[in-house]
Write a protein that holds these residues in place. Sequence first.
Motif, PDB file in Angstrom:
ATOM      1  N   THR A 124       0.840  -1.077  -0.139  1.00 28.06           N
ATOM      2  CA  THR A 124      -0.045  -0.163  -0.057  1.00 28.06           C
ATOM      3  C   THR A 124       0.817   1.185  -0.195  1.00 28.06           C
ATOM      4  O   THR A 124       0.698   2.274  -0.553  1.00 28.06           O
ATOM      5  N   GLY A 125       1.987   1.421   1.062  1.00 24.05           N
ATOM      6  CA  GLY A 125       2.798   2.552   0.754  1.00 24.05           C
ATOM      7  C   GLY A 125       3.283   2.837  -0.394  1.00 24.05           C
ATOM      8  O   GLY A 125       3.248   4.050  -0.896  1.00 24.05           O
ATOM      9  N   VAL A 126       3.719   1.822  -1.052  1.00 19.09           N
ATOM     10  CA  VAL A 126       4.505   2.301  -2.473  1.00 19.09           C
ATOM     11  C   VAL A 126       3.292   2.442  -3.494  1.00 19.09           C
ATOM     12  O   VAL A 126       3.603   3.355  -4.313  1.00 19.09           O
ATOM     13  N   ILE A 127       2.358   1.740  -3.281  1.00 25.20           N
ATOM     14  CA  ILE A 127       1.308   2.222  -4.266  1.00 25.20           C
ATOM     15  C   ILE A 127       0.622   3.617  -4.163  1.00 25.20           C
ATOM     16  O   ILE A 127       0.462   4.481  -5.189  1.00 25.20           O
ATOM     17  N   ASP A 128       0.560   3.815  -2.954  1.00 22.45           N
ATOM     18  CA  ASP A 128      -0.062   5.288  -2.518  1.00 22.45           C
ATOM     19  C   ASP A 128       1.177   6.393  -2.958  1.00 22.45           C
ATOM     20  O   ASP A 128       0.513   7.546  -3.351  1.00 22.45           O
ATOM     21  N   ALA A 129       2.415   6.040  -2.872  1.00 22.07           N
ATOM     22  CA  ALA A 129       3.382   7.120  -3.201  1.00 22.07           C
ATOM     23  C   ALA A 129       3.548   7.232  -4.968  1.00 22.07           C
ATOM     24  O   ALA A 129       3.609   8.115  -5.428  1.00 22.07           O
ATOM     25  N   ALA A 130       3.132   6.019  -5.455  1.00 21.69           N
ATOM     26  CA  ALA A 130       3.223   6.061  -7.125  1.00 21.69           C
ATOM     27  C   ALA A 130       1.817   6.913  -7.712  1.00 21.69           C
ATOM     28  O   ALA A 130       2.070   7.440  -8.626  1.00 21.69           O
ATOM     29  N   ALA A 131       0.641   6.565  -6.755  1.00 22.63           N
ATOM     30  CA  ALA A 131      -0.441   7.523  -7.158  1.00 22.63           C
ATOM     31  C   ALA A 131      -0.202   9.022  -6.986  1.00 22.63           C
ATOM     32  O   ALA A 131      -0.551   9.609  -7.877  1.00 22.63           O
ATOM     33  N   GLN A 132       0.731   9.367  -6.174  1.00 19.41           N
ATOM     34  CA  GLN A 132       1.077  10.763  -5.977  1.00 19.41           C
ATOM     35  C   GLN A 132       1.795  11.076  -7.365  1.00 19.41           C
ATOM     36  O   GLN A 132       1.659  12.103  -7.924  1.00 19.41           O
ATOM     37  N   ILE A 133       2.756  10.389  -7.864  1.00 15.32           N
ATOM     38  CA  ILE A 133       3.616  10.697  -8.953  1.00 15.32           C
ATOM     39  C   ILE A 133       2.655  10.593 -10.157  1.00 15.32           C
ATOM     40  O   ILE A 133       2.889  11.421 -11.122  1.00 15.32           O
ATOM     41  N   LEU A 134       1.786   9.767 -10.160  1.00 14.95           N
ATOM     42  CA  LEU A 134       1.191   9.635 -11.460  1.00 14.95           C
ATOM     43  C   LEU A 134      -0.293  10.704 -11.336  1.00 14.95           C
ATOM     44  O   LEU A 134      -0.875  10.768 -12.321  1.00 14.95           O
ATOM     45  N   LYS A 135      -0.313  11.006 -10.240  1.00  6.57           N
ATOM     46  CA  LYS A 135      -1.520  12.058 -10.022  1.00  6.57           C
ATOM     47  C   LYS A 135      -2.738  11.314 -10.252  1.00  6.57           C
ATOM     48  O   LYS A 135      -3.757  11.905 -11.030  1.00  6.57           O
ATOM     49  N   VAL A 136      -3.051  10.154  -9.488  1.00 10.56           N
ATOM     50  CA  VAL A 136      -4.227   9.688  -9.614  1.00 10.56           C
ATOM     51  C   VAL A 136      -4.796   9.213  -8.224  1.00 10.56           C
ATOM     52  O   VAL A 136      -3.793   9.434  -7.178  1.00 10.56           O
ATOM     53  N   ALA A 170       1.970   2.609 -19.832  1.00 17.17           N
ATOM     54  CA  ALA A 170       2.715   1.380 -19.182  1.00 17.17           C
ATOM     55  C   ALA A 170       4.171   1.895 -18.579  1.00 17.17           C
ATOM     56  O   ALA A 170       4.400   1.752 -17.635  1.00 17.17           O
ATOM     57  N   GLN A 171       4.917   2.699 -19.751  1.00 16.91           N
ATOM     58  CA  GLN A 171       6.139   3.183 -19.288  1.00 16.91           C
ATOM     59  C   GLN A 171       6.041   4.002 -17.809  1.00 16.91           C
ATOM     60  O   GLN A 171       6.669   3.968 -17.158  1.00 16.91           O
ATOM     61  N   ALA A 172       5.057   5.118 -17.964  1.00 14.53           N
ATOM     62  CA  ALA A 172       4.825   6.053 -16.657  1.00 14.53           C
ATOM     63  C   ALA A 172       4.592   5.129 -15.553  1.00 14.53           C
ATOM     64  O   ALA A 172       5.160   5.569 -14.321  1.00 14.53           O
ATOM     65  N   GLY A 173       3.768   4.066 -15.828  1.00 13.26           N
ATOM     66  CA  GLY A 173       3.395   3.448 -14.366  1.00 13.26           C
ATOM     67  C   GLY A 173       4.529   2.617 -13.957  1.00 13.26           C
ATOM     68  O   GLY A 173       4.779   2.401 -12.663  1.00 13.26           O
ATOM     69  N   ALA A 174       5.264   1.866 -14.749  1.00 15.18           N
ATOM     70  CA  ALA A 174       6.569   0.998 -14.158  1.00 15.18           C
ATOM     71  C   ALA A 174       7.562   2.371 -13.803  1.00 15.18           C
ATOM     72  O   ALA A 174       7.930   1.718 -12.479  1.00 15.18           O
ATOM     73  N   ASP A 175       7.587   3.191 -14.284  1.00 18.04           N
ATOM     74  CA  ASP A 175       8.660   4.047 -13.686  1.00 18.04           C
ATOM     75  C   ASP A 175       8.160   4.771 -12.297  1.00 18.04           C
ATOM     76  O   ASP A 175       8.992   4.817 -11.321  1.00 18.04           O
ATOM     77  N   ALA A 176       7.120   5.009 -12.365  1.00 18.16           N
ATOM     78  CA  ALA A 176       6.182   5.630 -11.247  1.00 18.16           C
ATOM     79  C   ALA A 176       6.433   4.523  -9.860  1.00 18.16           C
ATOM     80  O   ALA A 176       6.841   5.028  -8.602  1.00 18.16           O
ATOM     81  N   PHE A 177       6.271   3.149 -10.150  1.00 22.13           N
ATOM     82  CA  PHE A 177       6.455   2.400  -9.050  1.00 22.13           C
ATOM     83  C   PHE A 177       7.851   2.074  -8.433  1.00 22.13           C
ATOM     84  O   PHE A 177       8.213   2.202  -7.488  1.00 22.13           O
ATOM     85  N   ALA A 178       8.850   2.335  -9.554  1.00 24.92           N
ATOM     86  CA  ALA A 178      10.197   2.290  -9.196  1.00 24.92           C
ATOM     87  C   ALA A 178      10.560   3.524  -8.645  1.00 24.92           C
ATOM     88  O   ALA A 178      11.401   3.056  -7.372  1.00 24.92           O
ATOM     89  N   THR A 179      10.053   4.393  -8.922  1.00 26.35           N
ATOM     90  CA  THR A 179      10.760   5.555  -8.105  1.00 26.35           C
ATOM     91  C   THR A 179      10.001   5.704  -6.664  1.00 26.35           C
ATOM     92  O   THR A 179      10.837   6.031  -5.873  1.00 26.35           O
ATOM     93  N   ALA A 180       8.788   5.131  -6.736  1.00 28.65           N
ATOM     94  CA  ALA A 180       8.266   5.361  -5.393  1.00 28.65           C
ATOM     95  C   ALA A 180       8.719   4.233  -4.304  1.00 28.65           C
ATOM     96  O   ALA A 180       9.181   4.513  -3.100  1.00 28.65           O
ATOM     97  N   PHE A 181       9.084   2.925  -4.780  1.00 27.51           N
ATOM     98  CA  PHE A 181      10.017   2.096  -4.179  1.00 27.51           C
ATOM     99  C   PHE A 181      11.218   2.376  -3.620  1.00 27.51           C
ATOM    100  O   PHE A 181      11.394   2.311  -2.331  1.00 27.51           O
ATOM    101  N   LEU A 182      11.959   3.037  -4.465  1.00 35.57           N
ATOM    102  CA  LEU A 182      13.386   3.516  -4.236  1.00 35.57           C
ATOM    103  C   LEU A 182      13.315   4.538  -3.161  1.00 35.57           C
ATOM    104  O   LEU A 182      14.035   4.689  -2.117  1.00 35.57           O
TER     105      LEU A 182
END
Length: 205
Positions: free
Chosen positions: A48-60, A100-112
Amino acid sequence: GYAHTLAPTYSATAQVLVNGITGGPSAPTSQVNVPVNMSTEQSVAQGTGVIDAAAQILKVQPTVLQAEAVKNLTVTVPATTLTTSNVLQITWKAGSPRAAQAGADAFATAFLAGWHQGLDAQIASLRATLSRNVAELGKQIGHVSTQLSNAAPTSALHTSLEISLNELTDQQSSASSELEHLNTYNTSGGSIIQAAQPATPSGIS
């Protein structure tokens, strides 16, 4: 007919090289090069933590991304011939190559980012502990020094206090040195190989 309702899906994969705390040449090795539990981090990357951070990056909305992640997010740890690698492969499926590219990058950025924060917190905790130790040893040194100045120079007590003072001074020097070396630690946590835009669909949905 039914076939016309099917839309192509695209998959893009970003990679995260996951490192623990690494140190400079003068850093004590006890705190560095601790193996990373990649199966744990594989779970964290889908949490959940990474998903929430990725959502901020993707603005969803996080709830929207959480629902999409169930079917569109895949996190794997590729095994090498010798040992499990320190790489997370994060794949995101979407309706367009760019998404697809934006989603993968957002999750990678959020995780790191989360991993880096965790390593920073470890160093902060260690810094606080060592600072307390240095201060406490300073108090003890002051106390023993006062006793030593009041003891008869040739007495057994004087000799005993001198030994104690030397031990305490050595301990404080060691703790101070460790504290100083914390600045040489690297808590970046790794690096990202960003996803490429997929040229062809990976499937249909």
